[in-house]
Design a protein around this motif. Structure first.
Motif, PDB file in Angstrom:
ATOM      1  N   GLN A  75      10.423  65.950 -71.978  1.00  0.00           N
ATOM      2  CA  GLN A  75       9.305  65.982 -72.941  1.00  0.00           C
ATOM      3  C   GLN A  75       7.996  65.723 -72.220  1.00  0.00           C
ATOM      4  O   GLN A  75       6.989  66.385 -72.481  1.00  0.00           O
ATOM      5  CB  GLN A  75       9.493  64.890 -74.000  1.00  0.00           C
ATOM      6  CG  GLN A  75      10.489  65.258 -75.084  1.00  0.00           C
ATOM      7  CD  GLN A  75      10.805  64.025 -75.944  1.00  0.00           C
ATOM      8  OE1 GLN A  75       9.959  63.138 -76.101  1.00  0.00           O
ATOM      9  NE2 GLN A  75      12.003  63.977 -76.487  1.00  0.00           N
ATOM     10  N   GLU A 112       6.763  68.760 -70.446  1.00  0.00           N
ATOM     11  CA  GLU A 112       6.157  69.788 -71.302  1.00  0.00           C
ATOM     12  C   GLU A 112       4.699  69.494 -71.621  1.00  0.00           C
ATOM     13  O   GLU A 112       3.923  70.395 -71.908  1.00  0.00           O
ATOM     14  CB  GLU A 112       6.960  69.931 -72.610  1.00  0.00           C
ATOM     15  CG  GLU A 112       8.221  70.764 -72.405  1.00  0.00           C
ATOM     16  CD  GLU A 112       9.256  70.520 -73.495  1.00  0.00           C
ATOM     17  OE1 GLU A 112       8.882  70.054 -74.604  1.00  0.00           O
ATOM     18  OE2 GLU A 112      10.448  70.762 -73.238  1.00  0.00           O
ATOM     19  N   THR A 113       4.350  68.203 -71.594  1.00  0.00           N
ATOM     20  CA  THR A 113       2.963  67.841 -71.907  1.00  0.00           C
ATOM     21  C   THR A 113       2.051  67.875 -70.691  1.00  0.00           C
ATOM     22  O   THR A 113       0.847  67.687 -70.800  1.00  0.00           O
ATOM     23  CB  THR A 113       2.894  66.416 -72.506  1.00  0.00           C
ATOM     24  OG1 THR A 113       3.265  65.499 -71.487  1.00  0.00           O
ATOM     25  CG2 THR A 113       3.802  66.276 -73.716  1.00  0.00           C
ATOM     26  N   THR A 157      -0.398  68.818 -67.825  1.00  0.00           N
ATOM     27  CA  THR A 157      -1.444  69.836 -67.684  1.00  0.00           C
ATOM     28  C   THR A 157      -1.784  70.070 -66.228  1.00  0.00           C
ATOM     29  O   THR A 157      -2.476  71.021 -65.881  1.00  0.00           O
ATOM     30  CB  THR A 157      -2.730  69.354 -68.385  1.00  0.00           C
ATOM     31  OG1 THR A 157      -3.145  68.143 -67.745  1.00  0.00           O
ATOM     32  CG2 THR A 157      -2.497  69.131 -69.863  1.00  0.00           C
TER      33      THR A 157
END
Ligand SMILES: [Zn+2]
Ligand SMILES: [Zn+2]
Length: 371
Positions: A345, A348-349, A351
């Protein structure tokens, strides 16, 4: 002729004491001035090999020579007396120490010779180097003979003037055109002979005996520290002053700390979460306390954190050096299913802004390869 001490004695650089001694003995026998009267070349050779031997027979001088070559002796050796150049003024002097005084009157000085300095190697742990310690060592060392009080004469007897030199300690001999004066071979230059040598020490005035010594190791010693016990070396012959005993300290490797002078260095693995979020680690101090080291959030592997005054004590001084904590971020190798999911998770965040160094690197790659 090479001036390398090992070459002069014709031995390899790793030759042991025995090999060096026997090599020297062989060469010195051949070129000894008493066997080659008037031969200046032989005398020069004798002096040179004697100087080489004088250095290599002494573990301390030999180590210095191995490390620094002849330069080791140019300035004298800090606290350790003179180098070989200063020592071989009297050829017989060196000769006497290994052949004994019986060899054809090789020489000797009229004044009493001081006993030899001795070396003792002591290994201690880092904790002992930190706190210092009082300990006792036992060595076998030549000490003044009790029976004759170091004089070498049987109690109740004395010495008389030497018949050969009439008490002068020197004899004259004709050598070519010259008359040469040399130490008397009968009394070894002393001018007197013992009437009846002491039975316990055979007239030497000293005997080998075990000796227990208290040694005070001060806090802060390091490998290479020498502790001098003045007058605890070999007794001098016939009541001459004793030499000194040098204790060479070796500090053993420690399981946690490496040491550089007064700085202690330790590698501390931290989890990648601590590295990212920040935290603290506890490092035991050699003084028995604990150092709490703050880990700033976002720390990288290899970063060094310094704790002032938590290192080794300054030898014969005040205060302590620093403790350096080197951070090693550990990547997890065993994850539970739940942990894996959380990390996925997180991924996925991402950047790219979280890790500026990696982002910068990949940006650079892109720039370099996009034409
Ligand atoms: Zn004696
Ligand atoms: Zn004499």
């Amino acid at each position: 002729m090479s001036s390398d001490f090992y070459d002069l004695l014709n031995v390899s650089r790793d030759a042991d004491d025995k090999a060096i001694k026997s090599a020297y003995r062989k060469i010195a026998m051949e070129c000894h001035p008493d066997r080659n009267p008037g031969d200046a070349e032989a005398e020069a050779k004798f002096k040179t090999v004697s100087a080489a031997y004088d250095c290599l027979k002494d573990p301390q001088k030999r180590a210095a020579y191995d490390r620094y070559g002849h330069a080791a002796f140019e300035q004298g050796m800090g606290g350790g007396g003179q180098g070989p150049q200063g020592d071989f003024g009297d050829i017989g002097d060196i000769f006497e120490t290994i052949f004994g005084s019986t060899f054809g009157g090789g020489g000797g000085r009229q004044q009493a010779r001081r006993g030899a300095d001795l070396r003792y190697d002591m290994e201690i742990g880092l904790e002992d180097a930190f706190h210092g310690k009082n300990t006792q060592i036992e060595i076998e060392v030549s000490q003044a003979c009790d029976t004759c009080n170091g004089s070498g004469a049987e109690p109740g007897t004395g010495s008389r003037g030497c018949n050969l030199c009439k008490g002068h300690g020197k004899v004259r001999a004709k050598q070519g055109f010259f008359v040469v004066e040399r130490p008397c071979p009968n009394c070894n230059g002393r001018g007197e002979v013992i009437e009846s040598p002491c039975g316990d020490c055979r007239g030497e005035g000293r005997v080998d005996r075990p000796l227990a010594l208290d040694v005070e190791v001060p806090p802060g010693v390091d490998t290479g520290t020498r502790i001098r016990l003045s007058g605890k070396g070999e007794a001098g012959p016939r009541g001459a002053p004793p030499g000194d005993l040098y204790i060479f300290v070796h500090v053993a490797q420690h399981g946690v700390f490496e040491r550089e002078g007064t700085t202690l260095i330790t590698q501390v693995p931290i989890s990648f979460t601590t590295a990212a979020l920040g935290g603290e680690v506890q490092i035991p101090d050699l003084d028995g306390s604990t150092n709490t080291v703050d880990i700033p959030a976002g720390i990288q592997s290899g970063k060094q954190l310094r704790v002032r005054g938590a290192g080794m004590p300054v030898l014969q001084g005040r205060g302590r050096g620093d403790l350096v904590v080197e951070i090693a971020v550990e990547t997890p190798t065993k994850l539970t299913k739940a942990q894996r999911e959380i990390l996925c998770q997180f991924q996925e965040t991402e950047t790219g802004e979280e890790c500026p160094a990696s982002k910068g690197f990949f940006d650079k790659l892109k720039d370099a390869f996009t034409v």
